[in-house]
Design a protein around this motif. Structure first.
Motif, PDB file in Angstrom:
ATOM      1  N   PHE A 160      -3.380   1.771  -9.876  1.00 39.27           N
ATOM      2  CA  PHE A 160      -4.147   2.042  -8.709  1.00 39.27           C
ATOM      3  C   PHE A 160      -5.507   1.356  -8.826  1.00 39.27           C
ATOM      4  CE2 PHE A 160      -7.332   4.918  -6.719  1.00 39.27           C
ATOM      5  CZ  PHE A 160      -6.961   4.593  -5.291  1.00 39.27           C
ATOM      6  N   GLY A 161      -6.096   1.693 -10.127  1.00 41.91           N
ATOM      7  CA  GLY A 161      -7.525   1.173 -10.232  1.00 41.91           C
ATOM      8  C   GLY A 161      -7.646  -0.354 -10.451  1.00 41.91           C
ATOM      9  N   LEU A 162      -6.500  -0.854 -10.903  1.00 42.89           N
ATOM     10  CA  LEU A 162      -6.497  -2.389 -10.908  1.00 42.89           C
ATOM     11  C   LEU A 162      -6.474  -2.954  -9.576  1.00 42.89           C
ATOM     12  CD1 LEU A 162      -4.593  -3.162 -14.175  1.00 42.89           C
ATOM     13  CD2 LEU A 162      -6.748  -3.667 -13.754  1.00 42.89           C
ATOM     14  N   THR A 163      -5.472  -2.498  -8.697  1.00 42.96           N
ATOM     15  CA  THR A 163      -5.378  -2.833  -7.356  1.00 42.96           C
ATOM     16  C   THR A 163      -6.368  -2.794  -6.471  1.00 42.96           C
ATOM     17  OG1 THR A 163      -2.939  -2.271  -7.693  1.00 42.96           O
ATOM     18  CG2 THR A 163      -3.579  -2.790  -5.476  1.00 42.96           C
ATOM     19  N   ALA A 164      -7.014  -1.672  -6.586  1.00 39.74           N
ATOM     20  CA  ALA A 164      -8.309  -1.519  -5.830  1.00 39.74           C
ATOM     21  C   ALA A 164      -9.548  -2.344  -6.273  1.00 39.74           C
ATOM     22  CB  ALA A 164      -8.835   0.110  -5.947  1.00 39.74           C
TER      23      ALA A 164
ATOM     24  N   GLY B  52       0.868  -1.007   0.066  1.00 42.15           N
ATOM     25  CA  GLY B  52       0.298  -0.061  -0.080  1.00 42.15           C
ATOM     26  C   GLY B  52       0.995   1.368  -0.030  1.00 42.15           C
ATOM     27  N   PHE B  53       1.840   1.261   0.750  1.00 47.29           N
ATOM     28  CA  PHE B  53       2.771   2.502   0.821  1.00 47.29           C
ATOM     29  C   PHE B  53       3.312   2.654  -0.627  1.00 47.29           C
ATOM     30  CE2 PHE B  53       3.927   2.040   5.519  1.00 47.29           C
ATOM     31  CZ  PHE B  53       2.946   2.805   5.958  1.00 47.29           C
ATOM     32  N   LEU B  54       3.989   1.648  -1.049  1.00 54.79           N
ATOM     33  CA  LEU B  54       4.615   1.605  -2.585  1.00 54.79           C
ATOM     34  C   LEU B  54       3.452   2.536  -3.496  1.00 54.79           C
ATOM     35  CD1 LEU B  54       6.325  -1.683  -2.645  1.00 54.79           C
ATOM     36  CD2 LEU B  54       7.327   0.570  -2.320  1.00 54.79           C
ATOM     37  N   ILE B  55       2.267   2.004  -3.714  1.00 62.26           N
ATOM     38  CA  ILE B  55       1.261   2.617  -4.512  1.00 62.26           C
ATOM     39  C   ILE B  55       1.071   3.888  -3.975  1.00 62.26           C
ATOM     40  CG2 ILE B  55      -1.046   2.321  -5.181  1.00 62.26           C
ATOM     41  CD1 ILE B  55      -0.917  -0.522  -4.461  1.00 62.26           C
ATOM     42  N   ALA B  56       0.983   4.200  -2.817  1.00 61.63           N
ATOM     43  CA  ALA B  56       0.805   5.723  -2.434  1.00 61.63           C
ATOM     44  C   ALA B  56       2.162   6.387  -2.815  1.00 61.63           C
ATOM     45  CB  ALA B  56       0.753   5.661  -0.861  1.00 61.63           C
ATOM     46  N   LEU B  57       3.468   5.962  -2.642  1.00 63.18           N
ATOM     47  CA  LEU B  57       4.392   6.666  -3.271  1.00 63.18           C
ATOM     48  C   LEU B  57       4.340   7.080  -4.757  1.00 63.18           C
ATOM     49  CD1 LEU B  57       7.361   4.961  -1.361  1.00 63.18           C
ATOM     50  CD2 LEU B  57       6.522   7.191  -0.859  1.00 63.18           C
ATOM     51  N   ALA B  58       3.940   6.128  -5.259  1.00 61.19           N
ATOM     52  CA  ALA B  58       3.905   6.326  -7.045  1.00 61.19           C
ATOM     53  C   ALA B  58       3.049   7.296  -7.094  1.00 61.19           C
ATOM     54  CB  ALA B  58       3.540   5.034  -7.492  1.00 61.19           C
ATOM     55  N   MET B  59       1.634   7.503  -6.417  1.00 62.13           N
ATOM     56  CA  MET B  59       0.747   8.397  -6.722  1.00 62.13           C
ATOM     57  C   MET B  59       1.137   9.875  -6.173  1.00 62.13           C
ATOM     58  SD  MET B  59      -2.637   6.566  -4.975  1.00 62.13           S
ATOM     59  CE  MET B  59      -3.968   7.951  -5.324  1.00 62.13           C
ATOM     60  N   GLU B  60       1.924   9.896  -5.128  1.00 61.14           N
ATOM     61  CA  GLU B  60       2.430  11.370  -4.639  1.00 61.14           C
ATOM     62  C   GLU B  60       3.668  11.466  -6.019  1.00 61.14           C
ATOM     63  OE1 GLU B  60       3.619  11.434  -0.476  1.00 61.14           O
ATOM     64  OE2 GLU B  60       2.476   9.593  -0.209  1.00 61.14           O
ATOM     65  N   LYS B  61       4.538  10.646  -6.117  1.00 65.71           N
ATOM     66  CA  LYS B  61       5.481  11.024  -7.090  1.00 65.71           C
ATOM     67  C   LYS B  61       5.149  11.720  -8.378  1.00 65.71           C
ATOM     68  CE  LYS B  61       9.515   9.054  -9.324  1.00 65.71           C
ATOM     69  NZ  LYS B  61      10.495   9.796  -9.103  1.00 65.71           N
TER      70      LYS B  61
ATOM     71  N   TRP C 127      -6.450   5.676   0.824  1.00 67.91           N
ATOM     72  CA  TRP C 127      -5.164   5.061   0.167  1.00 67.91           C
ATOM     73  C   TRP C 127      -3.849   5.612   0.588  1.00 67.91           C
ATOM     74  CZ3 TRP C 127      -8.204   1.308  -1.922  1.00 67.91           C
ATOM     75  CH2 TRP C 127      -9.280   1.585  -2.577  1.00 67.91           C
ATOM     76  N   ILE C 128      -3.726   6.628   0.944  1.00 65.89           N
ATOM     77  CA  ILE C 128      -2.162   7.119   1.262  1.00 65.89           C
ATOM     78  C   ILE C 128      -2.133   7.636   2.466  1.00 65.89           C
ATOM     79  CG2 ILE C 128      -1.875   7.686  -1.106  1.00 65.89           C
ATOM     80  CD1 ILE C 128      -2.196  10.521  -0.771  1.00 65.89           C
ATOM     81  N   SER C 129      -1.042   7.938   3.137  1.00 65.85           N
ATOM     82  CA  SER C 129      -0.832   8.212   4.446  1.00 65.85           C
ATOM     83  C   SER C 129      -1.735   9.590   4.782  1.00 65.85           C
ATOM     84  CB  SER C 129       0.466   8.781   4.798  1.00 65.85           C
ATOM     85  OG  SER C 129       0.752   9.771   5.894  1.00 65.85           O
ATOM     86  N   ASN C 130      -2.554   9.700   5.943  1.00 67.06           N
ATOM     87  CA  ASN C 130      -3.296  10.698   6.214  1.00 67.06           C
ATOM     88  C   ASN C 130      -2.238  12.190   6.400  1.00 67.06           C
ATOM     89  OD1 ASN C 130      -2.141  10.205   8.794  1.00 67.06           O
ATOM     90  ND2 ASN C 130      -4.218   9.669   9.506  1.00 67.06           N
ATOM     91  N   THR C 131      -1.149  11.629   6.930  1.00 61.97           N
ATOM     92  CA  THR C 131      -0.164  12.911   7.252  1.00 61.97           C
ATOM     93  C   THR C 131       0.296  13.544   5.790  1.00 61.97           C
ATOM     94  OG1 THR C 131       0.995  11.563   8.971  1.00 61.97           O
ATOM     95  CG2 THR C 131       2.169  13.381   8.095  1.00 61.97           C
ATOM     96  N   ALA C 132       0.631  12.800   5.001  1.00 58.32           N
ATOM     97  CA  ALA C 132       0.983  13.152   3.385  1.00 58.32           C
ATOM     98  C   ALA C 132      -0.247  13.986   2.844  1.00 58.32           C
ATOM     99  CB  ALA C 132       1.307  11.987   2.515  1.00 58.32           C
ATOM    100  N   THR C 133      -1.446  13.311   2.899  1.00 59.49           N
ATOM    101  CA  THR C 133      -2.735  14.116   2.539  1.00 59.49           C
ATOM    102  C   THR C 133      -2.635  15.511   3.207  1.00 59.49           C
ATOM    103  OG1 THR C 133      -3.652  11.737   2.238  1.00 59.49           O
ATOM    104  CG2 THR C 133      -5.037  13.730   2.155  1.00 59.49           C
TER     105      THR C 133
ATOM    106  N   ILE D 276      -9.081  -0.967   4.807  1.00 62.36           N
ATOM    107  CA  ILE D 276      -7.977  -1.865   5.636  1.00 62.36           C
ATOM    108  C   ILE D 276      -6.569  -1.186   5.724  1.00 62.36           C
ATOM    109  CG2 ILE D 276      -6.345  -3.892   5.761  1.00 62.36           C
ATOM    110  CD1 ILE D 276      -9.127  -5.409   4.905  1.00 62.36           C
ATOM    111  N   ILE D 277      -6.247  -0.528   4.638  1.00 64.12           N
ATOM    112  CA  ILE D 277      -4.566  -0.004   4.415  1.00 64.12           C
ATOM    113  C   ILE D 277      -4.740   1.435   4.594  1.00 64.12           C
ATOM    114  CG2 ILE D 277      -4.003  -1.667   2.809  1.00 64.12           C
ATOM    115  CD1 ILE D 277      -4.067   0.557   0.657  1.00 64.12           C
ATOM    116  N   GLY D 278      -5.894   1.958   5.045  1.00 62.66           N
ATOM    117  CA  GLY D 278      -6.221   3.431   5.185  1.00 62.66           C
ATOM    118  C   GLY D 278      -5.277   3.958   6.286  1.00 62.66           C
ATOM    119  N   THR D 279      -5.263   3.171   7.480  1.00 64.42           N
ATOM    120  CA  THR D 279      -4.603   3.793   8.740  1.00 64.42           C
ATOM    121  C   THR D 279      -3.697   2.467   9.286  1.00 64.42           C
ATOM    122  OG1 THR D 279      -4.954   5.079  10.684  1.00 64.42           O
ATOM    123  CG2 THR D 279      -6.808   3.424  10.013  1.00 64.42           C
ATOM    124  N   PRO D 280      -2.684   2.758   9.892  1.00 70.12           N
ATOM    125  CA  PRO D 280      -1.852   1.813  10.731  1.00 70.12           C
ATOM    126  C   PRO D 280      -2.540   1.029  11.687  1.00 70.12           C
ATOM    127  CG  PRO D 280      -0.460   3.481  10.333  1.00 70.12           C
ATOM    128  CD  PRO D 280      -2.018   4.058   9.988  1.00 70.12           C
ATOM    129  N   PRO D 281      -3.668   1.588  12.464  1.00 68.06           N
ATOM    130  CA  PRO D 281      -4.325   0.604  13.402  1.00 68.06           C
ATOM    131  C   PRO D 281      -5.297  -0.263  12.821  1.00 68.06           C
ATOM    132  CG  PRO D 281      -4.485   2.968  14.209  1.00 68.06           C
ATOM    133  CD  PRO D 281      -3.767   2.767  12.916  1.00 68.06           C
TER     134      PRO D 281
END
Length: 489
Positions: A285-289, A98-107, A143-149, A200-205
């Protein structure tokens, strides 16, 4: 920080640093509990050390999470291989993917394009702007870190706020301007927290909880089923939060914001047309989701259990590295250098939490605590849920929600087992509560990010946060439990 304050801080830091191992040694040499095997005392001692360091943040949280890997083998609780296994749990790799997909979205700025287009759809009315920012923030936080968002949304929001800043206006306008800015900033933080509960991947808890379900019950939590709980809870909390802030707590009575539409258009123009890399990120991202959501249907179609959450996540992450943008330049959607920004510490934190929980479960500690709290079993399930969920939510205000989830969810699972109720009934609302701390800047990273804007007073955040905390507990208990029963039976 003054010299005297710095000295006091250093003394406190050293004190908490020493307190962990001192308490560990005391517990290890004095504690004895009937009904538990010999490994229980070392596990309790190590757990006490970890709780002290986690609560005081005496060292970085991931460093504390490494203690079981060292101490469990030394104290003969587990072998080195057994202690190391949770650090390579499928749940760790689920979140890594999930982190890797988020990194690509941000990059490739796909996240920014999604956010700006959502804001554009909600119009230029003042409350529409607030709603747009909240919807965009919540969607991205799924989908990505709430901090980054939050970090991404803040400068866009500040640009909108600056459009309204008129120092020559009358006091009534200035009051409305301050309330609008306050609503917008708090809306971003609260939406980032709430949005993470949806997947499920939205937040660490959430990921910690899913790991415990696999560790304790060998039960995999389907991504699609979680959405049947996460989406209604997110929608309800987001709607209540928006209405409470704009209609009850901080009504600003501003109307159409001149220049806001052109500002959003300018931001979109800065992005330019979608690049080839950005289009590939959107496709992957769409395929993964889709594979996450329709996983069970795909497996049935293929005639076997080929896909699970972790395989889908890692496949999506790997595709980002192997999908070419330009063969001539040897450029791919994502490069390894980008993983320097991957929060490796969170992955270690998951591993340490799962290792500690494994020790607590195998030595009977979880069951003992559950039996003690459950008592005679006469307490109402609703009241028990209210108490556990409220405790989790308000404790999250002063402690890392990941560390608290690591410590508290196994106890909740033990209570459920002692009462003979489905552990999901108690554990899912409690887990969701870990992401709903609204009162303090220190509670969650998004709270801290928006507080740094200078548009929020502590008194305003506490006022809004306390009321929303109470509402969140009620929503999670009433709606959360109903949804869990409907989805999981």
């Amino acid at each position: 920080m003054t010299t005297s304050n710095q000295e006091s801080f250093n003394v406190l830091k050293v004190a908490t640093l020493l307190a962990g191992p001192i308490i560990f040694l005391i517990v290890l040499n004095t504690l004895s509990i009937e009904g538990l095997n010999e490994g229980a005392t070392p596990v309790i001692a190590i757990g006490a050390w970890m709780v002290i360091w986690w609560m005081a943040e005496a060292v970085p949280l991931p460093v504390t999470a490494l203690l079981p890997l060292i101490l469990f083998p030394l104290l003969e609780v587990f072998s080195t291989g057994e202690a190391a296994a949770p650090y390579a749990s499928p749940i760790v790799f689920l979140f890594m993917g999930g982190f890797l997909i988020a990194l690509a979205m941000e990059k490739r700025n796909l996240h920014k394009r999604i956010a700006l287009n959502i804001i554009k759809l909600t119009g230029t009315d003042a409350n529409g702007i607030i709603l747009g920012f909240m919807l965009a923030t919540a969607f991205l936080s799924m989908w990505i870190s709430n901090t980054a968002t939050s970090v991404m949304m803040l400068p866009i929001a500040l640009s909108v706020v600056d459009l309204l800043d008129n120092t020559d206006a009358d006091s009534s306008y200035r009051k409305g301007y301050r309330k609008f800015a306050l609503c917008l900033m708090l809306g971003i933080a609260y939406a980032a927290n709430i949005g993470g509960t949806t997947t499920i991947i939205g937040t660490p808890p959430n990921v910690v909880f899913v790991g415990y379900m696999q560790e304790f019950y060998q039960k995999e939590m389907a991504f699609g089923k979680w959405l049947f709980i996460g989406v209604p809870v997110c929608f309800t909390l987001l709607s209540v939060t928006y209405l409470m802030m704009t209609r009850v707590l901080f009504p600003h009575r501003l109307q159409k914001l001149a220049g806001s539409a052109s500002l959003i258009e300018d931001k979109l123009k800065e992005l330019g047309p979608m690049s080839k890399a950005e289009r590939w990120v959107a496709v992957i991202f769409g395929l993964t989701a889709a594979c996450w959501i329709f996983q069970s249907g795909i497996n049935e179609l293929l005639g076997g259990k080929y896909l699970d959450n972790t395989i889908v996540a890692m496949a999506g992450g790997v595709l980002m590295f192997v999908t070419p943008v330009s063969f001539n330049r040897h450029e791919y959607v994502l490069d390894w250098k980008s993983t320097e920004r991957l929060p490796w510490g969170i992955l270690l934190l998951f591993g340490g939490g799962l290792c500690l929980a494994k020790g607590m479960e195998s030595t009977g500690i979880v069951q003992l605590v559950g039996d003690s709290i459950a008592g005679s079993g006469t307490i109402s399930l609703w009241l028990l849920m209210l108490l556990l969920t409220g405790f989790m939510l308000f404790m999250t205000e002063i402690m890392s929600n990941v560390a608290l989830t690591v410590i508290f969810v196994p106890v909740v699972l033990g209570i459920a087992d002692s009462l003979g109720v489905n552990p999901l009934y108690l554990a899912i609302p409690v887990t969701l509560a870990a992401s709903c701390a609204f009162m303090m800047p220190i509670s969650t990273p998004p709270n801290a990010v928006v507080f740094s804007s200078g548009h929020i007073r502590m008194a305003d955040m506490v006022k809004a946060g306390f009321l929303l905390n109470i509402i969140s507990v009620i929503v999670l208990v009433l709606i959360g439990l109903s949804l869990v029963k409907w989805v999981y039976g």
